[in-house]
Write a protein that holds these residues in place. Sequence first.
Motif, PDB file in Angstrom:
ATOM      1  N   VAL A  19       0.910  -1.187  -0.056  1.00  0.00           N
ATOM      2  CA  VAL A  19      -0.004   0.053   0.092  1.00  0.00           C
ATOM      3  C   VAL A  19       0.997   1.242  -0.101  1.00  0.00           C
ATOM      4  O   VAL A  19       2.098   1.186   0.479  1.00  0.00           O
ATOM      5  CB  VAL A  19      -0.841  -0.113   1.276  1.00  0.00           C
ATOM      6  N   TRP A  25      -6.202   8.308  -4.639  1.00  0.00           N
ATOM      7  CA  TRP A  25      -5.177   7.250  -4.093  1.00  0.00           C
ATOM      8  C   TRP A  25      -5.190   7.133  -2.301  1.00  0.00           C
ATOM      9  O   TRP A  25      -5.146   6.110  -1.995  1.00  0.00           O
ATOM     10  CB  TRP A  25      -3.731   7.961  -4.273  1.00  0.00           C
ATOM     11  N   ALA A  40      -8.397   5.224  -1.342  1.00  0.00           N
ATOM     12  CA  ALA A  40      -8.372   3.587  -1.780  1.00  0.00           C
ATOM     13  C   ALA A  40      -7.367   3.150  -0.859  1.00  0.00           C
ATOM     14  O   ALA A  40      -7.667   1.682  -0.456  1.00  0.00           O
ATOM     15  CB  ALA A  40      -7.576   3.360  -3.448  1.00  0.00           C
ATOM     16  N   ALA A  41      -6.277   3.794  -0.446  1.00  0.00           N
ATOM     17  CA  ALA A  41      -5.358   3.190   0.671  1.00  0.00           C
ATOM     18  C   ALA A  41      -6.058   3.128   1.997  1.00  0.00           C
ATOM     19  O   ALA A  41      -5.959   1.908   2.686  1.00  0.00           O
ATOM     20  CB  ALA A  41      -4.140   4.022   0.897  1.00  0.00           C
ATOM     21  N   TYR A  55      -8.264  -0.096   1.738  1.00  0.00           N
ATOM     22  CA  TYR A  55      -7.541  -1.155   1.619  1.00  0.00           C
ATOM     23  C   TYR A  55      -7.304  -1.540   3.040  1.00  0.00           C
ATOM     24  O   TYR A  55      -7.303  -2.660   3.835  1.00  0.00           O
ATOM     25  CB  TYR A  55      -6.437  -1.067   0.679  1.00  0.00           C
ATOM     26  N   TYR A  83      -7.794  -2.766  -4.388  1.00  0.00           N
ATOM     27  CA  TYR A  83      -6.691  -1.643  -4.242  1.00  0.00           C
ATOM     28  C   TYR A  83      -5.678  -1.689  -5.696  1.00  0.00           C
ATOM     29  O   TYR A  83      -5.114  -0.590  -5.788  1.00  0.00           O
ATOM     30  CB  TYR A  83      -5.921  -1.910  -3.110  1.00  0.00           C
TER      31      TYR A  83
END
Length: 272
Positions: A51, A77, A80-81, A84, A138
Amino acid sequence: MSRRRLPYLTHHGKPYPRQDEHTRIDPADGTVRVYEHSFRRLLDGERAPSVFLVRAPGPRDGSGSLVACTPEECRRWMRAAVAYVTAVDGVTAELSAAHRRAASVPWRREFAARRAFAGWEATRQRYEEAMREAAEAYEPVGHAIREAVRAAEERAAASARERVRQAEEARLRRARLAERTVWGWSVVTEPRGTAVYVLRHDVPPAEAPASALPQDSPGVDLPGPRRALKELALPDVLWDAAALAETERELADVGFGRWWRDQFYEDHRTFT
């Protein structure tokens, strides 16, 4: 149930430093700094898909990668991180709790042990599915960031190659300038005594001393006047201002004094 049937869980740790989806990161000059962070899965100890931590560019501390990024990409970004990591942390906590419960039940309590082990097996399957789903979700963002990092590295490499090329061109240009037979000198009489007047035959002199006889000096390359100055061993050297100015114009990226030092490892006025 035997505890030997429970696998050993590797140390998980936090897969992502503390950051949430509400944290605001603004790219500076269209760039952000990203740090790839990897972590291990609990069951097999293998590394899970990395990640990326996103930070403002800040000082160039040598870590992370400075990549091009729009504000919209940056927010995508980060979201999404966070998604995840939230999924990974959640299912990891479930798996650890199920492992502790199964391991803590005495093996003599057969019914409780079977129930705990069944809960462990269900959680283990859910863990595998959740880890796979989180990684797949991800992956598009991770791929985009890796591509941005690759592009940044290629630009940096191309820039480094260009600097090397320019430096080599400058070195060759300075070498060619030193080889030209345009330099000359003349011993002159000054109020303070005898001196050496150094000029260029292809440049009209600025203020040549009255006693100078430059026409009597042959045209030589740059080491020529240096050898003559060393042999004459006179205390004073007068460099023609027009010759120095024209030479520095031709050098473009370095002064005459630096050029002389690079050629002969000494000062052009004191020869030390």
